[in-house]
Design a protein around this motif. Structure first.
Motif, PDB file in Angstrom:
ATOM      1  N   ALA A 146       0.830  -1.204   0.000  1.00 13.54           N
ATOM      2  CA  ALA A 146       0.000   0.000   0.000  1.00 13.54           C
ATOM      3  C   ALA A 146       0.863   1.252   0.000  1.00 13.54           C
ATOM      4  CB  ALA A 146      -0.898   0.000   1.233  1.00 13.54           C
ATOM      5  N   LYS A 147       0.397   2.260  -0.721  1.00 12.13           N
ATOM      6  CA  LYS A 147       1.050   3.566  -0.715  1.00 12.13           C
ATOM      7  C   LYS A 147      -0.028   4.625  -0.862  1.00 12.13           C
ATOM      8  CE  LYS A 147       5.599   2.835  -0.665  1.00 12.13           C
ATOM      9  NZ  LYS A 147       5.627   1.728   0.285  1.00 12.13           N
ATOM     10  N   LEU A 148       0.213   5.790  -0.267  1.00  7.06           N
ATOM     11  CA  LEU A 148      -0.723   6.896  -0.427  1.00  7.06           C
ATOM     12  C   LEU A 148      -0.509   7.611  -1.750  1.00  7.06           C
ATOM     13  CD1 LEU A 148      -0.825   8.492   3.138  1.00  7.06           C
ATOM     14  CD2 LEU A 148      -2.515   7.009   2.053  1.00  7.06           C
ATOM     15  N   GLU A 149       0.742   7.867  -2.099  1.00  9.49           N
ATOM     16  CA  GLU A 149       1.021   8.641  -3.303  1.00  9.49           C
ATOM     17  C   GLU A 149       2.138   8.060  -4.162  1.00  9.49           C
ATOM     18  OE1 GLU A 149       1.688  12.622  -1.994  1.00  9.49           O
ATOM     19  OE2 GLU A 149      -0.368  12.909  -1.346  1.00  9.49           O
ATOM     20  N   ASP A 150       3.129   7.456  -3.552  1.00  6.27           N
ATOM     21  CA  ASP A 150       4.307   6.990  -4.290  1.00  6.27           C
ATOM     22  C   ASP A 150       4.025   5.637  -4.937  1.00  6.27           C
ATOM     23  OD1 ASP A 150       6.783   6.576  -5.318  1.00  6.27           O
ATOM     24  OD2 ASP A 150       7.822   6.429  -3.395  1.00  6.27           O
ATOM     25  N   ALA A 168       0.684 -10.608  -6.409  1.00  2.00           N
ATOM     26  CA  ALA A 168       1.018  -9.388  -5.668  1.00  2.00           C
ATOM     27  C   ALA A 168       0.165  -8.246  -6.194  1.00  2.00           C
ATOM     28  CB  ALA A 168       2.506  -9.065  -5.820  1.00  2.00           C
ATOM     29  N   TRP A 169      -0.237  -7.366  -5.289  1.00  2.00           N
ATOM     30  CA  TRP A 169      -1.123  -6.263  -5.622  1.00  2.00           C
ATOM     31  C   TRP A 169      -0.590  -4.955  -5.053  1.00  2.00           C
ATOM     32  CZ3 TRP A 169      -5.971  -6.809  -8.117  1.00  2.00           C
ATOM     33  CH2 TRP A 169      -6.339  -8.134  -8.386  1.00  2.00           C
ATOM     34  N   VAL A 170      -0.920  -3.868  -5.730  1.00  2.00           N
ATOM     35  CA  VAL A 170      -0.653  -2.518  -5.236  1.00  2.00           C
ATOM     36  C   VAL A 170      -1.971  -1.952  -4.754  1.00  2.00           C
ATOM     37  CG1 VAL A 170      -0.026  -0.162  -5.927  1.00  2.00           C
ATOM     38  CG2 VAL A 170       1.318  -2.113  -6.759  1.00  2.00           C
ATOM     39  N   LEU A 171      -1.976  -1.367  -3.559  1.00  2.00           N
ATOM     40  CA  LEU A 171      -3.177  -0.766  -2.980  1.00  2.00           C
ATOM     41  C   LEU A 171      -2.982   0.738  -2.897  1.00  2.00           C
ATOM     42  CD1 LEU A 171      -5.898  -0.882  -1.424  1.00  2.00           C
ATOM     43  CD2 LEU A 171      -4.544  -1.269   0.669  1.00  2.00           C
ATOM     44  N   LEU A 172      -3.865   1.501  -3.568  1.00  2.00           N
ATOM     45  CA  LEU A 172      -3.797   2.958  -3.574  1.00  2.00           C
ATOM     46  C   LEU A 172      -5.167   3.534  -3.225  1.00  2.00           C
ATOM     47  CD1 LEU A 172      -1.949   3.519  -7.002  1.00  2.00           C
ATOM     48  CD2 LEU A 172      -0.907   3.544  -4.720  1.00  2.00           C
TER      49      LEU A 172
END
Length: 199
Positions: A146-150, A168-172
């Motif tokens: 997880a990332k807020l902005e980057d 694998a996943w990216v959480l924004l």
């Protein structure tokens, strides 16, 4: 006090819904079983995968029967089980595991010897293979960064986790201004993208 905290949040440029990355992870984590189906039946936050810490790791575990088996599994950490899930494919030497996880061969060897004592793995001609508990170990492992902005860093980290997890996943946050760019980067890297609005 609340107003001051709110102003501080605004001046740092973070979103009101998720003042910190930890807030994003905390609000999303309870939804993991629904998002990932049977894979997400169990999950933990802040789990070591390789030489880094994934924000969330979810896994599918078969039903475990028998007191001895439960006692053995309880002694193994979540990280141990995530590593063991990758041993289901074939025996791996300590050196191969060390290279895959950027750890020292001695450290890997010590960990595997411990698991050997627990009956979770067995040694075969200097290689490690899953022992009698193979049918009790995770059948699938999913990692989330997880990332807020980057988001670029998140994609890079998720790509790294994909070496150790089945997915694998990216959480924004859903309102990220770079959703389209992030989606393209995730597709190119072979990882998934989750846009979460906090609801």
């Amino acid at each position: 006090m609340e107003c001051a905290a709110s102003r501080a949040t605004e001046t740092r440029g973070f979103r009101q819904d998720f003042p910190l990355e930890a807030d994003l992870v905390a609000r999303f984590a309870p939804l993991v079983p629904n998002v990932f189906g049977s894979t997400g039946a169990q999950y933990r936050r802040e789990v070591e995968l390789g030489a880094r810490i994934a924000d969330i790791v979810a896994w599918a575990s078969p039903e475990v029967a028998g007191g001895d088996t439960l006692a053995s599994l309880k002694r193994a950490s979540v990280g141990d089980l995530a590593v063991l899930a990758h041993l289901l494919e074939r025996p791996l030497s300590a050196r191969t595991l060390a290279e895959r996880t950027y750890a020292s061969a001695d450290a890997v060897d010590a960990k595997m010897r411990t698991l050997d004592r627990w009956g979770l793995v067995s040694r075969e001609r200097s290689a490690y293979a899953v022992g009698v508990w193979a049918d009790r170990l995770p059948t699938e492992v999913v990692a989330v960064e997880a990332k807020l902005e980057d988001w670029r860093t998140a994609v890079a980290q998720a790509s790294y986790y994909a070496r150790f997890a089945d997915a694998a996943w990216v959480l924004l946050p859903a309102d990220t201004s770079a959703a389209r760019d992030a989606r393209d980067a995730c597709r190119e890297a072979g990882v998934g993208l989750l846009l979460f609005d906090g609801a």
